[in-house]
Design a protein around this motif. Sequence first.
Motif, PDB file in Angstrom:
ATOM      1  N   ASP A 284      35.524   9.032  -1.905  1.00  0.00           N
ATOM      2  CA  ASP A 284      35.716  10.013  -2.976  1.00  0.00           C
ATOM      3  C   ASP A 284      35.097   9.452  -4.256  1.00  0.00           C
ATOM      4  N   LYS A 285      34.180  10.196  -4.847  1.00  0.00           N
ATOM      5  CA  LYS A 285      33.520   9.727  -6.069  1.00  0.00           C
ATOM      6  C   LYS A 285      34.500   9.452  -7.192  1.00  0.00           C
ATOM      7  N   ALA A 286      35.658  10.109  -7.166  1.00  0.00           N
ATOM      8  CA  ALA A 286      36.646   9.942  -8.232  1.00  0.00           C
ATOM      9  C   ALA A 286      37.612   8.791  -7.962  1.00  0.00           C
ATOM     10  N   ASN A 287      37.482   8.134  -6.815  1.00  0.00           N
ATOM     11  CA  ASN A 287      38.378   7.030  -6.475  1.00  0.00           C
ATOM     12  C   ASN A 287      38.170   5.868  -7.451  1.00  0.00           C
ATOM     13  N   LYS A 288      39.246   5.346  -8.009  1.00  0.00           N
ATOM     14  CA  LYS A 288      39.171   4.310  -9.045  1.00  0.00           C
ATOM     15  C   LYS A 288      39.253   2.887  -8.497  1.00  0.00           C
ATOM     16  N   ASN A 289      39.361   2.744  -7.178  1.00  0.00           N
ATOM     17  CA  ASN A 289      39.443   1.387  -6.630  1.00  0.00           C
ATOM     18  C   ASN A 289      38.179   0.606  -7.003  1.00  0.00           C
ATOM     19  N   PRO A 290      38.308  -0.536  -7.712  1.00  0.00           N
ATOM     20  CA  PRO A 290      37.128  -1.253  -8.222  1.00  0.00           C
ATOM     21  C   PRO A 290      36.312  -1.960  -7.148  1.00  0.00           C
ATOM     22  N   ASN A 291      36.862  -2.060  -5.936  1.00  0.00           N
ATOM     23  CA  ASN A 291      36.157  -2.815  -4.894  1.00  0.00           C
ATOM     24  C   ASN A 291      35.416  -1.947  -3.889  1.00  0.00           C
ATOM     25  N   ILE A 292      35.476  -0.623  -4.062  1.00  0.00           N
ATOM     26  CA  ILE A 292      34.730   0.238  -3.136  1.00  0.00           C
ATOM     27  C   ILE A 292      33.237  -0.030  -3.247  1.00  0.00           C
ATOM     28  N   GLN A 293      32.719   0.008  -4.467  1.00  0.00           N
ATOM     29  CA  GLN A 293      31.276  -0.169  -4.647  1.00  0.00           C
ATOM     30  C   GLN A 293      30.803  -1.552  -4.212  1.00  0.00           C
ATOM     31  N   PRO A 294      31.486  -2.637  -4.608  1.00  0.00           N
ATOM     32  CA  PRO A 294      31.056  -3.962  -4.116  1.00  0.00           C
ATOM     33  C   PRO A 294      31.089  -4.073  -2.597  1.00  0.00           C
ATOM     34  N   LEU A 295      32.097  -3.448  -1.962  1.00  0.00           N
ATOM     35  CA  LEU A 295      32.190  -3.508  -0.502  1.00  0.00           C
ATOM     36  C   LEU A 295      31.024  -2.763   0.155  1.00  0.00           C
ATOM     37  N   VAL A 296      30.696  -1.577  -0.364  1.00  0.00           N
ATOM     38  CA  VAL A 296      29.575  -0.814   0.185  1.00  0.00           C
ATOM     39  C   VAL A 296      28.266  -1.575  -0.014  1.00  0.00           C
ATOM     40  N   GLU A 297      28.098  -2.192  -1.173  1.00  0.00           N
ATOM     41  CA  GLU A 297      26.888  -2.984  -1.420  1.00  0.00           C
ATOM     42  C   GLU A 297      26.794  -4.149  -0.436  1.00  0.00           C
ATOM     43  N   TRP A 298      27.947  -4.753  -0.100  1.00  0.00           N
ATOM     44  CA  TRP A 298      27.942  -5.837   0.879  1.00  0.00           C
ATOM     45  C   TRP A 298      27.562  -5.306   2.264  1.00  0.00           C
ATOM     46  N   MET A 299      28.020  -4.092   2.625  1.00  0.00           N
ATOM     47  CA  MET A 299      27.630  -3.496   3.907  1.00  0.00           C
ATOM     48  C   MET A 299      26.115  -3.340   4.013  1.00  0.00           C
ATOM     49  N   LEU A 300      25.462  -3.160   2.863  1.00  0.00           N
ATOM     50  CA  LEU A 300      24.007  -3.009   2.831  1.00  0.00           C
ATOM     51  C   LEU A 300      23.278  -4.345   2.740  1.00  0.00           C
ATOM     52  N   SER A 301      24.036  -5.429   2.566  1.00  0.00           N
ATOM     53  CA  SER A 301      23.432  -6.758   2.465  1.00  0.00           C
ATOM     54  C   SER A 301      23.009  -7.249   3.840  1.00  0.00           C
ATOM     55  N   ASP A 302      22.351  -8.405   3.877  1.00  0.00           N
ATOM     56  CA  ASP A 302      21.928  -8.985   5.150  1.00  0.00           C
ATOM     57  C   ASP A 302      23.117  -9.205   6.084  1.00  0.00           C
ATOM     58  N   GLU A 303      24.251  -9.643   5.530  1.00  0.00           N
ATOM     59  CA  GLU A 303      25.423  -9.902   6.366  1.00  0.00           C
ATOM     60  C   GLU A 303      25.982  -8.605   6.947  1.00  0.00           C
ATOM     61  N   GLY A 304      26.129  -7.592   6.119  1.00  0.00           N
ATOM     62  CA  GLY A 304      26.644  -6.313   6.606  1.00  0.00           C
ATOM     63  C   GLY A 304      25.735  -5.694   7.644  1.00  0.00           C
ATOM     64  N   GLN A 305      24.430  -5.766   7.395  1.00  0.00           N
ATOM     65  CA  GLN A 305      23.466  -5.207   8.338  1.00  0.00           C
ATOM     66  C   GLN A 305      23.425  -6.017   9.635  1.00  0.00           C
ATOM     67  N   GLU A 306      23.684  -7.304   9.542  1.00  0.00           N
ATOM     68  CA  GLU A 306      23.754  -8.139  10.745  1.00  0.00           C
ATOM     69  C   GLU A 306      24.911  -7.697  11.631  1.00  0.00           C
ATOM     70  N   ILE A 307      26.054  -7.373  11.014  1.00  0.00           N
ATOM     71  CA  ILE A 307      27.203  -6.885  11.788  1.00  0.00           C
ATOM     72  C   ILE A 307      26.855  -5.573  12.481  1.00  0.00           C
ATOM     73  N   ILE A 308      26.198  -4.678  11.765  1.00  0.00           N
ATOM     74  CA  ILE A 308      25.806  -3.395  12.356  1.00  0.00           C
ATOM     75  C   ILE A 308      24.876  -3.609  13.544  1.00  0.00           C
ATOM     76  N   GLU A 309      23.896  -4.499  13.390  1.00  0.00           N
ATOM     77  CA  GLU A 309      22.951  -4.730  14.464  1.00  0.00           C
ATOM     78  C   GLU A 309      23.599  -5.411  15.663  1.00  0.00           C
ATOM     79  N   LYS A 310      24.368  -6.447  15.404  1.00  0.00           N
ATOM     80  CA  LYS A 310      24.992  -7.190  16.508  1.00  0.00           C
ATOM     81  C   LYS A 310      26.100  -6.386  17.182  1.00  0.00           C
ATOM     82  N   SER A 311      26.623  -5.370  16.486  1.00  0.00           N
ATOM     83  CA  SER A 311      27.620  -4.478  17.091  1.00  0.00           C
ATOM     84  C   SER A 311      26.981  -3.478  18.038  1.00  0.00           C
TER      85      SER A 311
END
Length: 317
Positions: A284-311
């Motif tokens: 939800d764009k209106a969600n105020k949780n401060p860690n949503i954006q950092p978590l999504v950015e991490w999913m797009l990082s090499d580590e997050g993408q590695e999990i997606i690929e190895k899964s």
Amino acid sequence: MRLKKQIAVLLALFLFFTAVDFGFYNVFTKRYINDTSEQMQAKSIELYKYLPFDSNSQIVKLDSEFKLEKDLPVIDGAAALYPVFSAFVNAVYPQDSVSFDGENFTEGSALQYTNTRGAYKAVVDGNVDLIVCVKPSEEQKKYASDNGVELEYVPIGYEAFVFIVNINNPVDNLTTDNIRDIYSGKIVNWSQVGGNNKYIDPITRNKGSGSQTAMLSFMNGQKIKKNPVAVFGSPIGFSFRYYVESLVANGKVKMLSLDGVYPDKENIANKTYPIVSEIYAVYDKANKNPNIQPLVEWMLSDEGQEIIEKSGYVPLS
């Protein structure tokens, strides 16, 4: 003599009804029986096999330097993607943030599982902060709109939408037009597409599920029609590749090529397979949780993408 005739008649009737029951089971009942475990039947996946922080878990285990300690976004998602977002939690969340009672995640757990339909409702209702799913159905979009929620969809990987038949079916390839014609009732016999002289039984999924939503999108406005005598034939079904290949693989089905292209990871990555779906992190764009954006950015990082690929999925790059 009379008694022998009566016994013979009763025995004949017994054998007749036994044959009828056996035939009915093999023609109608057997193909629809789910012979997986009770939890698989209830939840489409056995949750305990893919738990985070479990030494026996089948998830990809990556110990990330990026860690979240507080304001943890509650994560939910689709059945086929549960091993992925469970691995995300395992990599960056504290161990005590997840609570599982043997059948379900408890109310206070930062990891939840309610499948695609439940996850979209939960993120709109504010019961979870982030979901990992394929794109929503029109009904799910309307539910968000009716509740004044604007959802953000961030692509984090790719998956293929596939069609499956019995392993003994001689058909290995169909065109996308063939598939639409089969599900709209224009093609009703396998012999029309190079197979045996048998009716085609097109199997569908529950309304609101990720695969049924993908199928309706693929049909591009054409209505799905069911042939009433199709149950006498050989079925065709659909799902997402990873779910077929990794979660419920049993050697009894095979995936079809579409337009001459098989749905392997290489053909998904280069987009030559005709039905490639994006995997999204949704919030939800209106969600105020401060860690949503950092978590999504991490999913797009090499580590997050590695999990997606190895899964078993296909990363963005």
